[in-house]
Design a protein around this motif. Structure first.
Motif, PDB file in Angstrom:
ATOM      1  N   ASN A 216     -35.877 -48.273 -26.766  1.00  0.00           N
ATOM      2  CA  ASN A 216     -35.674 -47.672 -28.084  1.00  0.00           C
ATOM      3  C   ASN A 216     -35.688 -46.146 -28.053  1.00  0.00           C
ATOM      4  O   ASN A 216     -35.856 -45.505 -29.084  1.00  0.00           O
ATOM      5  N   THR A 217     -35.499 -45.586 -26.878  1.00  0.00           N
ATOM      6  CA  THR A 217     -35.537 -44.130 -26.724  1.00  0.00           C
ATOM      7  C   THR A 217     -34.260 -43.662 -26.047  1.00  0.00           C
ATOM      8  O   THR A 217     -33.782 -44.283 -25.102  1.00  0.00           O
ATOM      9  N   ARG A 218     -33.717 -42.589 -26.562  1.00  0.00           N
ATOM     10  CA  ARG A 218     -32.495 -42.001 -26.005  1.00  0.00           C
ATOM     11  C   ARG A 218     -32.885 -40.752 -25.220  1.00  0.00           C
ATOM     12  O   ARG A 218     -33.390 -39.788 -25.789  1.00  0.00           O
ATOM     13  N   PHE A 219     -32.676 -40.773 -23.927  1.00  0.00           N
ATOM     14  CA  PHE A 219     -33.058 -39.650 -23.067  1.00  0.00           C
ATOM     15  C   PHE A 219     -31.852 -38.750 -22.797  1.00  0.00           C
ATOM     16  O   PHE A 219     -30.813 -39.208 -22.330  1.00  0.00           O
ATOM     17  N   CYS A 220     -32.008 -37.474 -23.112  1.00  0.00           N
ATOM     18  CA  CYS A 220     -30.975 -36.472 -22.848  1.00  0.00           C
ATOM     19  C   CYS A 220     -31.552 -35.454 -21.866  1.00  0.00           C
ATOM     20  O   CYS A 220     -32.646 -34.926 -22.098  1.00  0.00           O
ATOM     21  N   ILE A 221     -30.845 -35.194 -20.782  1.00  0.00           N
ATOM     22  CA  ILE A 221     -31.370 -34.283 -19.764  1.00  0.00           C
ATOM     23  C   ILE A 221     -30.446 -33.085 -19.604  1.00  0.00           C
ATOM     24  O   ILE A 221     -29.256 -33.140 -19.940  1.00  0.00           O
ATOM     25  N   GLY A 222     -31.021 -31.992 -19.094  1.00  0.00           N
ATOM     26  CA  GLY A 222     -30.279 -30.751 -18.952  1.00  0.00           C
ATOM     27  C   GLY A 222     -30.102 -30.360 -17.495  1.00  0.00           C
ATOM     28  O   GLY A 222     -31.024 -30.461 -16.688  1.00  0.00           O
ATOM     29  N   LEU A 223     -28.899 -29.917 -17.153  1.00  0.00           N
ATOM     30  CA  LEU A 223     -28.615 -29.405 -15.819  1.00  0.00           C
ATOM     31  C   LEU A 223     -28.920 -27.916 -15.794  1.00  0.00           C
ATOM     32  O   LEU A 223     -28.594 -27.192 -16.747  1.00  0.00           O
ATOM     33  N   ARG A 224     -29.571 -27.457 -14.719  1.00  0.00           N
ATOM     34  CA  ARG A 224     -29.876 -26.029 -14.600  1.00  0.00           C
ATOM     35  C   ARG A 224     -28.611 -25.200 -14.796  1.00  0.00           C
ATOM     36  O   ARG A 224     -27.567 -25.493 -14.212  1.00  0.00           O
ATOM     37  N   GLN A 225     -28.717 -24.156 -15.621  1.00  0.00           N
ATOM     38  CA  GLN A 225     -27.524 -23.396 -15.980  1.00  0.00           C
ATOM     39  C   GLN A 225     -26.920 -22.663 -14.785  1.00  0.00           C
ATOM     40  O   GLN A 225     -25.708 -22.435 -14.736  1.00  0.00           O
ATOM     41  N   ASP A 226     -27.737 -22.297 -13.793  1.00  0.00           N
ATOM     42  CA  ASP A 226     -27.166 -21.606 -12.640  1.00  0.00           C
ATOM     43  C   ASP A 226     -26.410 -22.562 -11.721  1.00  0.00           C
ATOM     44  O   ASP A 226     -25.833 -22.131 -10.714  1.00  0.00           O
ATOM     45  N   TYR A 227     -26.383 -23.851 -12.052  1.00  0.00           N
ATOM     46  CA  TYR A 227     -25.549 -24.823 -11.343  1.00  0.00           C
ATOM     47  C   TYR A 227     -24.215 -25.022 -12.063  1.00  0.00           C
ATOM     48  O   TYR A 227     -23.391 -25.821 -11.616  1.00  0.00           O
ATOM     49  N   VAL A 228     -24.017 -24.333 -13.175  1.00  0.00           N
ATOM     50  CA  VAL A 228     -22.834 -24.553 -14.019  1.00  0.00           C
ATOM     51  C   VAL A 228     -22.049 -23.254 -14.159  1.00  0.00           C
ATOM     52  O   VAL A 228     -22.621 -22.197 -14.432  1.00  0.00           O
ATOM     53  N   SER A 229     -20.741 -23.335 -13.952  1.00  0.00           N
ATOM     54  CA  SER A 229     -19.869 -22.184 -14.199  1.00  0.00           C
ATOM     55  C   SER A 229     -19.251 -22.323 -15.585  1.00  0.00           C
ATOM     56  O   SER A 229     -18.837 -23.415 -15.978  1.00  0.00           O
ATOM     57  N   SER A 230     -19.189 -21.217 -16.300  1.00  0.00           N
ATOM     58  CA  SER A 230     -18.604 -21.238 -17.644  1.00  0.00           C
ATOM     59  C   SER A 230     -17.605 -20.098 -17.773  1.00  0.00           C
ATOM     60  O   SER A 230     -17.810 -19.012 -17.229  1.00  0.00           O
ATOM     61  N   ARG A 231     -16.518 -20.372 -18.494  1.00  0.00           N
ATOM     62  CA  ARG A 231     -15.476 -19.370 -18.708  1.00  0.00           C
ATOM     63  C   ARG A 231     -14.947 -19.481 -20.136  1.00  0.00           C
ATOM     64  O   ARG A 231     -14.718 -20.583 -20.647  1.00  0.00           O
TER      65      ARG A 231
END
Length: 255
Positions: free
Chosen positions: A22-37
């Motif tokens: 009955n629980t929805r787990f949302c996790i975050g990826l470290r931002q320095d592992y992600v490129s954004s443009r």
């Protein structure tokens, strides 16, 4: 000492209080592992944009386009075109994050990134930017939120209350704690306690004691590194968006 084992134990202890059915787990990826443009497409079809992102970002990414997973966040529509914040992360980084939770007995419903989650605290995420807008010719203004963490500082860039860019600086409060540890020959954990309870920067040293001046300069010397990185970031943002940063707020554990 294996930090991976400690992380797994902490996850199991923390998540044992929740019913996985009955629980929805949302996790975050470290931002320095992600490129954004920040990117503009002359059309707004989501599937078409996702298909073209690997080719469009090929020269922009610090890793092979074939080894990444892509997504994007719509910023605004301009007549028939759309402005987006494109995101890409290496598959092995995503696999590692998911495997940690799998080992803890958790099947996440969602994996996102740190800064996209943080941005929900500042922008009206419930409003979809679906209405076409005319391109503005007035001067552009940006606002920043600088989120100071333990080992990294995240810079959230907003225009008209919409997240338009992300920057990650490899600077955090541990830099200050390490400087205190070196200066006073303290264990790192003790230096952290000193920083949390006594940290200050003197704005006027005329009536200050020698010990106060030394402690203040130990901290301000590290802050100067952050300021230098922020100055470079401001210049990059002014150039990329042809805009002026009008206000800056600070948040996070190190704020």
């Amino acid at each position: 000492f294996d930090p991976a084992i400690e992380i797994l134990e902490i996850l199991r202890d923390s998540l044992s209080a929740f019913d996985p059915q009955n629980t929805r787990f949302c996790i975050g990826l470290r931002q320095d592992y992600v490129s954004s443009r920040f990117w503009t497409f002359p059309f707004s079809d989501r599937n078409k944009i996702l298909k073209l992102l690997p080719n469009e970002l090929e020269d922009e990414l610090p890793f092979s386009p074939e080894s990444a997973i892509y997504d994007f966040k719509t910023i605004r529509h301009l007549n028939s075109s759309v402005q987006i914040l494109a995101l890409a992360a290496p598959k092995h980084r995503i696999d590692s994050a998911l495997n940690v939770f799998s080992a803890a007995g958790i099947n996440p419903a969602l994996l996102s990134t740190e800064v996209l989650a943080l941005a929900n605290c500042f922008e009206n995420w419930m409003v979809t930017p679906s209405e076409p807008q005319e391109a503005s010719t007035s001067e552009k203004h940006l606002s920043l939120n600088i989120y100071i963490g333990h080992s990294r500082t995240q810079i959230l860039v907003f225009e008209n209350n919409r997240l338009v860019n992300i920057r990650t600086l490899l600077w955090g409060t541990k830099n200050i704690a390490e400087a205190i540890a070196r200066r006073y020959e303290l264990p790192f954990v003790e230096a952290l306690k000193e920083m949390k309870t006594k940290a200050f920067i003197l704005l006027n040293k005329e009536s200050a004691a020698y010990d106060q001046i030394v402690f203040s300069e130990t901290i301000s010397g590290q802050i100067k590194d952050l300021i230098q990185d922020l100055k470079i970031t401001l210049l990059e943002l002014n150039s990329t968006f042809n805009a002026t940063v009008k206000n800056i707020s600070i948040s996070g554990g190190g704020s």
